[in-house]
Design a protein around this motif. Structure first.
Motif, PDB file in Angstrom:
ATOM      1  N   HIS A 192      39.378  35.458  27.092  1.00  0.00           N
ATOM      2  CA  HIS A 192      39.263  36.347  25.935  1.00  0.00           C
ATOM      3  C   HIS A 192      40.547  37.156  25.797  1.00  0.00           C
ATOM      4  O   HIS A 192      40.745  38.163  26.475  1.00  0.00           O
TER       5      HIS A 192
ATOM      6  N   THR B 119      34.556  42.332  21.732  1.00  0.00           N
ATOM      7  CA  THR B 119      34.275  41.861  23.091  1.00  0.00           C
ATOM      8  C   THR B 119      32.779  41.783  23.334  1.00  0.00           C
ATOM      9  O   THR B 119      32.272  40.821  23.933  1.00  0.00           O
TER      10      THR B 119
ATOM     11  N   VAL C 245      38.511  38.281  30.889  1.00  0.00           N
ATOM     12  CA  VAL C 245      38.750  39.180  29.766  1.00  0.00           C
ATOM     13  C   VAL C 245      40.046  39.935  30.035  1.00  0.00           C
ATOM     14  O   VAL C 245      40.149  40.658  31.035  1.00  0.00           O
TER      15      VAL C 245
ATOM     16  N   CYS D   8      36.528  48.614  26.556  1.00  0.00           N
ATOM     17  CA  CYS D   8      36.292  47.171  26.707  1.00  0.00           C
ATOM     18  C   CYS D   8      35.910  46.842  28.145  1.00  0.00           C
ATOM     19  O   CYS D   8      35.025  46.011  28.393  1.00  0.00           O
TER      20      CYS D   8
ATOM     21  N   THR E 205      37.959  41.217  34.641  1.00  0.00           N
ATOM     22  CA  THR E 205      39.002  41.643  33.713  1.00  0.00           C
ATOM     23  C   THR E 205      40.358  41.495  34.381  1.00  0.00           C
ATOM     24  O   THR E 205      40.493  41.619  35.602  1.00  0.00           O
TER      25      THR E 205
END
Length: 366
Positions: free
Chosen positions: A94, A119, A137, A172, A192
């Motif tokens: 992402h 997201t 992400v 996020c 992440t």
């Protein structure tokens, strides 16, 4: 020996034929990541808005027949869900985001909607399919609560953000945390990736240091610099992308144990002035106006990342030093403006980088 050599490199065997969803594939980092995935034989579905700039690295590198690509705004939950159901990916990267600090000030609503709501829409859609094994992400080095004390941030430091962009990326991170357990119930791991300031050939976005410098210098104009002494953890685009790929492999095999990873250079951050001085060597006679006092909205003065966790957990160690990073980046633009094709230049950078990674891996086992 083979395991050590492979440790810091993506595995072609893993990616060959793998179904991948890549959001933001028409952006700067997205186009480079797509280029790498295609070279390894992955089956990629791209989800992005159309490129904003007149020049587009994505358009230079990719032909429509190589990619299942859809123009979708990730703020539209229904469209995004339909794409995920059609693609049924195994791995998801992402990258789609509003990624500019100054645009965050001019369009805070759009920034929060894209980076937070977008997201959430994606993770909600992924939770409804049973095929996804790993999600990476990408956020930013600016997610941390920065008091400008010069200390390098580690992944467990408090998140924050003193501007809309940074705050939206910190939010996020919280969205990801909110979906972690639900995705785990579906057999999917998520993490992440917080990368330092990324440079490399083919970035044409506004309000970014190297693209702004290239535009000014190649036109014979004076580059005006707002904050010449601000420091950032600069790295070539291939460095964090290698991290993203290896992280995805580790998540898919349940080897990655941390919820977030920093990807940045081991060396201390460098100033804007230093980076521009190195870049100017590749362009010859250029003019730069360094401001005596900062202009524009507030931005962090000092920023540094501690990449130890990625080094110990994933075998990802920064490879190219600042001189090599800036020289290859500026050289890419110089040669592109002289007529060399973007694809040829990207292939040259990839080959040089991968060869250096292999050499470094072999040196570790001697």
């Amino acid at each position: 020996m083979e395991k050590l050599v492979i440790e810091g490199l993506p595995s072609r065997d893993f990616w060959r034929g793998r179904k991948v969803l890549l959001t933001g594939h028409t952006g700067f980092k997205g186009a480079w990541l797509l280029f790498w995935l295609e070279a390894m034989g992955a089956r990629v579905t791209g989800c992005s808005l159309a490129p904003e700039q007149p020049r587009s690295l994505f358009a230079e590198l990719h032909a429509p027949e190589r990619l299942a690509s859809e123009t979708i705004d990730i703020r539209n939950a229904d469209d995004l869900e339909g794409l995920v159901r059609r693609a049924r990916p195994e791995i998801v990267f992402h990258l789609a985001a509003q990624s500019l600090v100054r645009r965050g000030y001019s369009d805070p609503h759009g920034t929060f909607a894209t980076n937070v709501e977008g997201t959430n829409n994606l993770l909600q859609a992924l939770a409804q399919v049973k095929t996804v094994r790993a999600v990476v992400v990408t956020t930013t080095d600016k997610v941390y609560r920065n008091v400008n004390d010069g200390r390098a941030f580690v992944e467990t430091d408090p998140l924050g953000g003193h501007d809309p962009y940074s705050a939206s990326k910190a939010a996020c991170e919280m969205v990801v945390e909110g979906w972690r357990s639900r995705l785990a119930d579906e057999g999917c791991s998520i993490a992440t990736a917080r990368a330092g300031n990324v440079i490399g050939g083919g970035d044409w976005a506004g309000d970014r240091l190297i693209p702004d410098a290239v535009r000014a210098w190649s036109s014979g104009e004076t580059l005006k610099v707002r904050r010449p002494e601000a420091t950032r953890p600069w790295q070539h685009v291939l460095e964090p992308l290698r991290g993203y790929l290896v992280l995805a492999e580790s998540l898919a095999s349940a080897d990655a144990s941390a919820p977030a990873y920093n990807f940045g250079p081991r060396a201390e951050s460098a100033s804007v002035r230093t980076v521009l001085s190195l870049a100017a060597r590749e362009f010859g006679e250029v003019r730069t106006d360094f401001a005596d006092t900062p202009e524009g909205p507030a931005e962090a003065h000092k920023l540094d990342l501690d990449p130890t966790l990625a080094e110990t957990g994933l075998g990802i160690r920064g490879l190219w030093d600042l001189d090599r990073t800036v020289t290859r980046t500026a050289g890419w633009y110089r040669d592109f403006l002289s007529g060399r094709p973007a694809r040829e230049l990207c292939e040259a950078d990839c080959c040089a980088y991968l060869e250096d990674v292999r050499r470094a891996a072999m040196a570790c086992i001697r």
